[in-house]
Write a protein that holds these residues in place. Structure first.
Motif, PDB file in Angstrom:
ATOM      1  N   TYR A  26      -9.147  69.324   1.941  1.00  0.00           N
ATOM      2  CA  TYR A  26      -9.047  70.170   3.132  1.00  0.00           C
ATOM      3  C   TYR A  26      -8.953  71.643   2.737  1.00  0.00           C
ATOM      4  O   TYR A  26      -9.623  72.507   3.317  1.00  0.00           O
ATOM      5  CB  TYR A  26      -7.831  69.751   3.949  1.00  0.00           C
ATOM      6  N   THR A  42     -15.084  67.546  10.468  1.00  0.00           N
ATOM      7  CA  THR A  42     -14.335  66.369  10.896  1.00  0.00           C
ATOM      8  C   THR A  42     -15.260  65.247  11.355  1.00  0.00           C
ATOM      9  O   THR A  42     -15.025  64.071  11.069  1.00  0.00           O
ATOM     10  CB  THR A  42     -13.378  66.740  12.052  1.00  0.00           C
ATOM     11  N   GLN A  48      -0.719  59.091   8.422  1.00  0.00           N
ATOM     12  CA  GLN A  48       0.259  59.428   9.455  1.00  0.00           C
ATOM     13  C   GLN A  48       0.793  58.178  10.140  1.00  0.00           C
ATOM     14  O   GLN A  48       1.979  58.091  10.452  1.00  0.00           O
ATOM     15  CB  GLN A  48      -0.369  60.393  10.473  1.00  0.00           C
ATOM     16  N   ALA A  72       1.445  69.111   7.084  1.00  0.00           N
ATOM     17  CA  ALA A  72       1.120  69.365   8.488  1.00  0.00           C
ATOM     18  C   ALA A  72       1.702  70.690   8.963  1.00  0.00           C
ATOM     19  O   ALA A  72       1.043  71.458   9.674  1.00  0.00           O
ATOM     20  CB  ALA A  72       1.633  68.213   9.348  1.00  0.00           C
ATOM     21  N   ASP A 114      -0.243  73.955   8.351  1.00  0.00           N
ATOM     22  CA  ASP A 114      -1.370  74.297   9.223  1.00  0.00           C
ATOM     23  C   ASP A 114      -0.993  75.385  10.223  1.00  0.00           C
ATOM     24  O   ASP A 114      -1.798  76.263  10.523  1.00  0.00           O
ATOM     25  CB  ASP A 114      -1.840  73.056   9.990  1.00  0.00           C
ATOM     26  N   THR A 155      -3.227  75.594  16.780  1.00  0.00           N
ATOM     27  CA  THR A 155      -3.127  74.464  15.867  1.00  0.00           C
ATOM     28  C   THR A 155      -3.079  73.142  16.614  1.00  0.00           C
ATOM     29  O   THR A 155      -3.791  72.185  16.263  1.00  0.00           O
ATOM     30  CB  THR A 155      -1.884  74.601  14.966  1.00  0.00           C
ATOM     31  N   LEU A 156      -2.262  73.073  17.656  1.00  0.00           N
ATOM     32  CA  LEU A 156      -2.142  71.828  18.407  1.00  0.00           C
ATOM     33  C   LEU A 156      -3.441  71.481  19.120  1.00  0.00           C
ATOM     34  O   LEU A 156      -3.819  70.303  19.206  1.00  0.00           O
ATOM     35  CB  LEU A 156      -0.979  71.917  19.405  1.00  0.00           C
ATOM     36  N   HIS A 195      -5.754  70.080  16.444  1.00  0.00           N
ATOM     37  CA  HIS A 195      -5.327  68.740  16.046  1.00  0.00           C
ATOM     38  C   HIS A 195      -5.713  67.714  17.106  1.00  0.00           C
ATOM     39  O   HIS A 195      -6.159  66.603  16.789  1.00  0.00           O
ATOM     40  CB  HIS A 195      -3.824  68.709  15.810  1.00  0.00           C
ATOM     41  N   VAL A 236      -9.457  66.913  17.021  1.00  0.00           N
ATOM     42  CA  VAL A 236      -9.852  66.068  15.894  1.00  0.00           C
ATOM     43  C   VAL A 236      -9.869  64.589  16.282  1.00  0.00           C
ATOM     44  O   VAL A 236     -10.782  63.849  15.925  1.00  0.00           O
ATOM     45  CB  VAL A 236      -8.918  66.316  14.690  1.00  0.00           C
TER      46      VAL A 236
END
Length: 199
Positions: free
Chosen positions: A63, A94, A109, A126, A129, A153-154, A157, A160
């Motif tokens: 990454y 991704t 996770q 995490a 990020d 960021t959220l 995520h 993804v």
């Protein structure tokens, strides 16, 4: 130990975890995927915990390598358009070449919900990020407070997860059928231009 062989085993472990899930991640499966004699993975990673740790470390390395390539030299893109292109590139990866790495990380996770030691290992990965995207906002000359970095960021995520499943109706509803437009729109929401911010 041979670093090239170790990396080959780690890459094989990422592929196995991505394709077969947590139950399929065994030393034997990693040996087969890497094309090495039986027992090789166990020599390098004696326990399943060490094998999971190796996958987590390899996913993080891959990454960071991708992010560095997309960002180029320096702290990151120097303007909004450049940052939008970088974000779109991360999301495109991704759904493309990086899919095995991302699926493997999602499997980690899931494993972490039952393994506190793995949750502790993934936590700083995490958490980093949020700081990284805050730094990218600042490098692009955009407001970069913790709330904006968190929102960006959220949102990424969350995107993804939908990109991994690739369901067309969901992608269209989320705006993820056009990743360039999605990235530009996300930045517009997180860091509105002067006309959008109001008095």
């Amino acid at each position: 130990m041979n670093q090239d062989r170790r990396d080959r085993l780690r890459d094989a472990a990422v592929a196995v975890l991505s394709e077969a899930g947590g139950r399929g991640l065994t030393h034997r499966a990693v040996d087969a995927a890497a094309g090495v004699p039986l027992g090789t993975a166990k020599n390098y990673f004696p326990t399943r915990e060490e094998l999971l740790r190796a996958v987590a470390e390899r996913c993080l390395e891959q990454y960071r390598e991708l992010a560095a390539r997309l960002a180029g030299a320096g702290p990151g893109p120097g303007d909004r358009a450049g940052l939008a292109a970088l974000l779109a590139g991360l999301l495109r990866d991704t759904a493309g070449a990086g899919r095995p790495r991302v699926v493997a990380y999602m499997e980690l996770q899931a494993e972490a919900t039952r393994r506190p030691w793995l949750a502790a290992l993934l936590d700083p990965i995490a958490a980093a990020d949020f700081a990284a995207f805050g730094q990218l906002l600042a490098a692009a000359g955009l407001p970069a407070g913790p709330e904006r970095a968190r929102a960006l960021t959220l949102a990424l995520h969350g995107a993804v997860l939908h990109l991994l499943t690739g369901a067309p109706a969901t992608l269209a509803a989320a705006g993820l059928d056009d990743l360039d437009a999605f990235a530009r729109g996300l930045l517009d929401r997180v860091c509105p231009g002067p006309k959008e911010e109001g008095p």
